[in-house]
Design a protein around this motif. Structure first.
Motif, short mmCIF file in Angstrom:
data_model
loop_
_atom_site.label_atom_id
_atom_site.label_comp_id
_atom_site.label_asym_id
_atom_site.label_seq_id
_atom_site.Cartn_x
_atom_site.Cartn_y
_atom_site.Cartn_z
N GLN A 199 22.90 -22.58 11.24
CA GLN A 199 24.11 -23.22 11.76
C GLN A 199 25.09 -23.53 10.63
N ALA A 200 24.56 -23.92 9.46
CA ALA A 200 25.42 -24.31 8.34
C ALA A 200 26.13 -23.12 7.72
N GLY A 240 25.71 -29.50 5.81
CA GLY A 240 26.41 -28.22 5.87
C GLY A 240 27.88 -28.42 5.56
N MET A 241 28.46 -27.54 4.77
CA MET A 241 29.89 -27.60 4.44
C MET A 241 30.49 -26.22 4.59
N ASN A 242 31.71 -26.16 5.08
CA ASN A 242 32.39 -24.86 5.14
C ASN A 242 33.85 -25.03 4.78
N LEU A 243 34.37 -24.02 4.08
CA LEU A 243 35.73 -24.05 3.56
C LEU A 243 36.48 -22.82 4.07
N ASN A 244 37.73 -23.06 4.52
CA ASN A 244 38.52 -21.95 5.03
C ASN A 244 39.96 -22.06 4.51
N VAL A 251 41.10 -26.01 4.74
CA VAL A 251 40.34 -26.84 5.67
C VAL A 251 38.87 -26.89 5.24
N LEU A 252 38.35 -28.10 5.06
CA LEU A 252 36.95 -28.30 4.70
C LEU A 252 36.27 -29.13 5.78
N ASN A 253 35.18 -28.60 6.33
CA ASN A 253 34.39 -29.31 7.33
C ASN A 253 33.00 -29.59 6.78
N THR A 254 32.43 -30.75 7.14
CA THR A 254 31.05 -31.05 6.77
C THR A 254 30.33 -31.63 7.99
N GLU A 255 29.03 -31.45 8.01
CA GLU A 255 28.22 -32.09 9.04
C GLU A 255 26.80 -32.25 8.53
N SER A 471 32.73 -34.44 9.49
CA SER A 471 34.01 -34.80 8.87
C SER A 471 34.87 -33.56 8.69
N LYS A 472 36.16 -33.81 8.53
CA LYS A 472 37.12 -32.73 8.36
C LYS A 472 38.22 -33.18 7.40
#
Length: 492
Positions: A199-200, A240-244, A251-255, A471-472
């Motif tokens: 998922q991450a 999990g972190m993702n960068l776009n 945009v950076l999202n974490t969960e 978070s975003k």
């Protein structure tokens, strides 16, 4: 000179991002073990489209490539012609190995002969995969190949060793024995963790990361955390972190991915909790450079301190100030805010050296929600702390405010309401922050960044969702027609 170094760093990063297509996580999960601390995944197909490679290669004003260097760079950018399988992503694995860390780059080859030929040109040394499927550059072992999967690994001491007075050496190449054992490693058996990783490591983001919370906690504590009751809450938990990079935005999202017990604890202390915007009712933020407002459960903190076995120790330390953990937990509500304004500048005369200079002090306000008279003892500790003697304090039954500019307290003392047009009152979240990006723009200017855009604002928010935190963060530029990477690299 600084500009050239910055451009070289950008180019080096770019050259690593050869064109590939993301095709899932099954193969990387097969070589993920219980000792894996982190995995980074680069969606290089999207990054290839977003990075202005043609402009970089042909920009004679910014890049001073020789003809030979340009040929090398073109080879890097055209991964398909280098024998690299462009249907697969690029991964970086970080594993713990006793008191060391092993980082491994993982990619896939479509043509081994072409790979060796072209990278021999790029490195100006013989790149060879020998009969045992070890990869050499010149006489230096740098990797190993199994079927079409290539790994390139390096070992380094635990970087946290310095916290304990030790010395950390730089990265070192690993041995043939390491690579032999690598292909025999036992994959992770915990299906829940496998699902977390899958998922991450998202397929629709430029970069995504999975971090093993318990693994890093164990590494930082040299295994001590595993002897504490709190360890049970960390097992199987990760972030999990993702960068776009998007049009005019980053945009950076974490969960978080907590285990079931941890989720129950988080939900217990955060259910139906949110931001109390009233703590800023008489604190102006319209003149602020940035502000942060949120809620943090002090009961949750107390629970963690107790589970970690530190409650008695901390109470012994606080006893010298006639305080306890309970005093802190019961004295404040958990509501907080932090605001920064323009710097305070004043002329100061130095008698010893007989000269006057300009003193620059960051202007801030720190706001805490207070539980009536229960917080008086803690507030008095702040007031009597010599290190805070230059600060100004304000308190009533609901608030404790600390700052360094009398103007910040005008509305509070006169019991007036702030306009606060910038205050974004969102429900269902536990933190919210806003910044005008001015400090970041100054930093880019000082660093000789070639960026063609300035940051307009940085906005972040986080919330609790069924025991997990999401978070975003969104960074918005003043140019929106093209991808943010184009502007950050100095192009239109």
């Amino acid at each position: 000179m600084k500009k050239s170094i910055y451009q070289l760093a950008i180019l080096t990063f770019t050259l690593l991002l050869v064109s590939c297509k993301n095709n899932g996580n099954d193969e990387i999960l097969d070589i993920t073990t219980d000792k894996t601390l982190a995995i980074v995944k680069l969606n290089l197909e999207d990054l290839e489209k977003k990075i202005p490679s043609d402009k970089i290669l042909n920009d004679t004003a910014k890049a001073t490539f020789s003809k030979k260097d340009k040929e090398k760079a073109e080879l890097f950018f055209d991964a398909e012609k280098n024998g690299i399988d462009i249907d697969k992503p690029l991964f970086v694995l970080v594993d713990s190995d006793k008191n060391s860390l092993i980082s491994s780059f993982v990619l896939w080859l479509s043509d081994k002969d072409l790979f060796q030929k072209n990278f021999s040109k790029i490195t100006e040394k013989t790149v060879k995969i020998d009969g045992k499927n070890y990869l050499y550059v010149g006489d230096k072992l740098i990797g190993s190949v199994k079927d079409d999967m290539l790994i390139m690994s390096a070992s380094m001491d635990n970087p946290l060793t310095s916290l304990y007075g030790g010395y950390s050496s730089g990265p070192q190449n690993v041995s043939e024995t390491f690579y032999k054992d690598f292909w025999l490693r036992k994959k992770i058996e915990n299906e829940d963790v496998e699902e977390q990783i899958d998922q991450a490591l998202k397929k629709d983001m430029d970069m995504s990361t999975w971090l093993n919370i318990q693994g890093f906690a164990s590494l930082a504590s040299k295994g001590y955390i595993e002897t504490l009751a709190i360890n049970k809450l960390l097992i199987g938990s990760s972030i999990g972190m993702n960068l776009n990079f998007e049009a005019g935005q980053i945009v950076l999202n974490t969960e978080t991915y907590f285990n079931e017990e941890m989720k129950k604890i988080v939900d217990k202390y955060y259910k139906d909790k949110g931001i109390n915007y009233d703590i800023l009712k008489s604190v102006d933020i319209d003149k602020a450079k940035s502000y942060l407002i949120g809620y943090f459960s002090l009961d949750f903190l107390k629970y963690f301190i107790k589970e970690a076995g530190f409650e008695a120790t901390i109470n012994n330390v606080l006893a010298s100030r006639d305080m306890s953990v309970d005093d802190i937990v019961n004295g404040f509500t958990g509501d907080y805010a932090f605001i920064t304004y323009g710097d305070i500048k004043k002329q100061v005369y130095n008698e010893y050296f007989d000269y006057t200079y300009e003193q620059v002090t960051p202007n801030y306000a720190l706001v805490f929600g207070k539980n009536g008279t229960k917080g008086t003892k803690i507030v008095d500790q702040f007031r009597n702390d010599f290190s805070l003697k230059d600060n100004i304090f304000y308190t009533n039954k609901d608030l404790f405010v600390m700052g360094n500019d009398a103007k910040t307290f005008d509305l509070l003392q006169n019991k007036k309401t702030a306009t606060n047009k910038k205050l974004e009152k969102k429900s269902g979240i536990t933190t919210y922050s806003w910044s005008n990006g001015a400090d970041f723009n100054v930093a880019m200017l000082r660093g000789k960044s070639p960026s063609k855009a300035k940051i307009v604002n940085i906005i972040s928010e986080s919330k609790m969702d069924n025991g997990n935190t999401t978070s975003k963060i969104v960074v918005t530029l003043d140019k929106k027609d093209k991808n943010a990477l184009v502007y950050l690299m100095g192009y239109e």
